[in-house]
Design an enzyme around this catalytic site. Structure first.
Site, PDB file in Angstrom:
ATOM      1  N   ASP A 214      11.016   3.147  -6.151  1.00 28.96           N
ATOM      2  CA  ASP A 214      12.292   2.599  -5.678  1.00 28.96           C
ATOM      3  C   ASP A 214      13.268   2.577  -6.858  1.00 28.96           C
ATOM      4  OD1 ASP A 214      14.299   0.925  -4.314  1.00 28.96           O
ATOM      5  OD2 ASP A 214      12.742   0.624  -2.818  1.00 28.96           O
ATOM      6  N   HIS A 237      14.794   5.719  -7.589  1.00 26.47           N
ATOM      7  CA  HIS A 237      16.051   5.760  -6.832  1.00 26.47           C
ATOM      8  C   HIS A 237      17.265   5.508  -7.719  1.00 26.47           C
ATOM      9  CE1 HIS A 237      13.828   4.899  -2.751  1.00 26.47           C
ATOM     10  NE2 HIS A 237      13.381   5.970  -3.390  1.00 26.47           N
TER      11      HIS A 237
END
Ligand code: NAG
Ligand code: NAG
Length: 388
Positions: A214, A237
């Site tokens: 993430d 991310h």
């Protein structure tokens, strides 16, 4: 003259030797064999260090120490200088149901003056990720390490592996320095943000390497005076301010610098992300500078239309006001045609966005910029050509 200078130093030196309150977890019954539950030993070492009237240290020798949830509470400590030196690995229970929906695994609450040097934290998250990938009935999981409502904290040289949820959270803190940490989890591990900062002032994150499933670093509501420098991010991310504006009543984010970051194969580079619904939150005074993008999906992005599953925000505009955001010396390669994407709120257009020396290419094709409700200016060499 010399002795006048030396004397206070020597006195200080002897005082600190005399007060070397060093608590080895092994002396409290911890076993580094990866099998024995050492939770109580760690807690008791903490109680001793925290109860010391002098600065104290806790030592964790090499070995693997199995720990259930541990809460290091600092509200009643008698000193504000506790050093935790870790040569070993702290291991979460391999059965993710043990921590289950516990918010965190290792929690420091209301501590002041705690420094952690070294160590590896193994969250053993793979079982929970597999459960989540297969669908339903899985617990949320635990953040590996959290500092909450604390101040004057140093985290140096720590490694975090395979967290169940976030690797590190800094929440409600003041004056926290994170340096030389390494975070590692698989690219498809869910919700394993590297470092999450929220409701905190004066946090700095330096010289760290984050590879996860993430956000490498995520910045939540109420973050001010944050400094991030010299980070390698990827997979992951990217570095994200947000998601913000999920709640109606929410604090803003102010004065954030992100400098000298290499993003490699990430889904985003530098991102600001807000929910598409009314909120009191805002973002202002942000500098993203000296970033290298290597094959990044969305190198520069503002997304104010976040609404997963279209739940709770259909046809609404974000209330989050974004202003004074500068992108300076951002270069490298985009993995998609739109290298610069400003998708701002219809109700609260972004203003004073500044692009300065941006050079993002998309293979042999033309990279593009897209602006919706975005106002600002560009200077220097800017590719894709600015839409501001
Ligand atoms: C912004 O934050 C930095 C630390 O990241 C701090 O040194 C600086 O004083 C802050 N600026 C303002 C105007 O508060
Ligand atoms: C922009 O980047 C390309 C590809 O890396 C490079 O060839 C070019 O010289 C750069 N332009 C400027 C003005 O820096």
């Amino acid at each position: 003259m010399t002795s006048l200078v030396l004397t206070p130093l020597l006195v200080f030196f002897y005082l600190s030797l005399a007060s070397a309150n060093n608590y080895d977890v092994v002396n409290f019954g911890a076993k580094g064999n990866g099998q024995k539950d050492s939770t109580n030993a760690f807690l008791n070492a903490w109680v001793a260090a925290c109860g010391s009237a002098q600065p104290a240290s806790i030592y964790v020798p090499p070995g693997r120490y199995l720990l259930r949830k541990v809460e290091f509470i600092g509200s009643n400590c008698r000193n504000n200088q506790i050093t935790i030196r870790i040569d070993g690995t702290l291991v979460a229970p391999s059965d993710y149901r043990v921590l289950g929906n516990a918010d965190n695994w290792l929690l420091f609450e209301q501590v002041s003056g705690v420094s952690i040097y070294g160590g590896t934290l193994d969250g053993q998250g793979t079982g929970l990720w597999a459960c989540k990938a297969s669908g339903y009935g899985c617990p949320k999981g635990a953040t590996t390490l959290e500092f909450s409502n604390s101040k004057n904290v140093l985290i140096s040289g720590l490694r975090s592996l395979n967290s169940q949820m976030f690797h590190m959270v800094i929440n409600g803190c003041n004056n926290v320095k994170v340096q030389g940490v390494s975070v590692s989890a698989s690219a498809n591990s869910p919700n394993t943000d590297g470092i999450h900062v929220a409701s905190s002032a004066g946090v700095s994150i330096f010289n760290s390497r984050i590879a996860t499933g993430d956000d490498c670093i995520s910045i939540g509501p109420g973050t001010t005076n944050l400094w991030i420098e010299n980070i390698a991010c990827g997979p992951g991310h990217g570095i994200s301010i947000g998601s913000l504006g999920k709640a109606y009543q929410e604090d803003g984010v102010q004065n954030v610098t992100v400098s000298t970051v290499t993003f490699t194969g990430t889904t985003n580079g530098v991102r600001i992300k807000t929910w598409a619904k009314p909120s009191t939150a805002f973002v202002t005074g942000v500098l993203f500078q000296h970033a290298t993008m290597v094959n990044v999906q969305n190198p520069i992005i503002i997304d104010q239309n976040y609404c997963p599953n279209d739940e709770g925000c259909p046809n609404q505009a974000s209330g989050v006001k974004i202003s004074d955001v500068t992108y300076q010396d951002i270069h490298g390669t985009s993995a998609s045609p739109v290298a610069v994407n400003f998708d701002c709120s219809e109700e609260n257009p972004c203003n004073r966005l500044i692009l300065e020396d941006v050079n993002l290419s998309y293979g042999n094709q033309k990279s593009q910029a897209s602006c919706v409700h975005a106002e600002g200016s560009a200077s220097g060499f800017v590719k894709p050509s600015s839409c501001l």
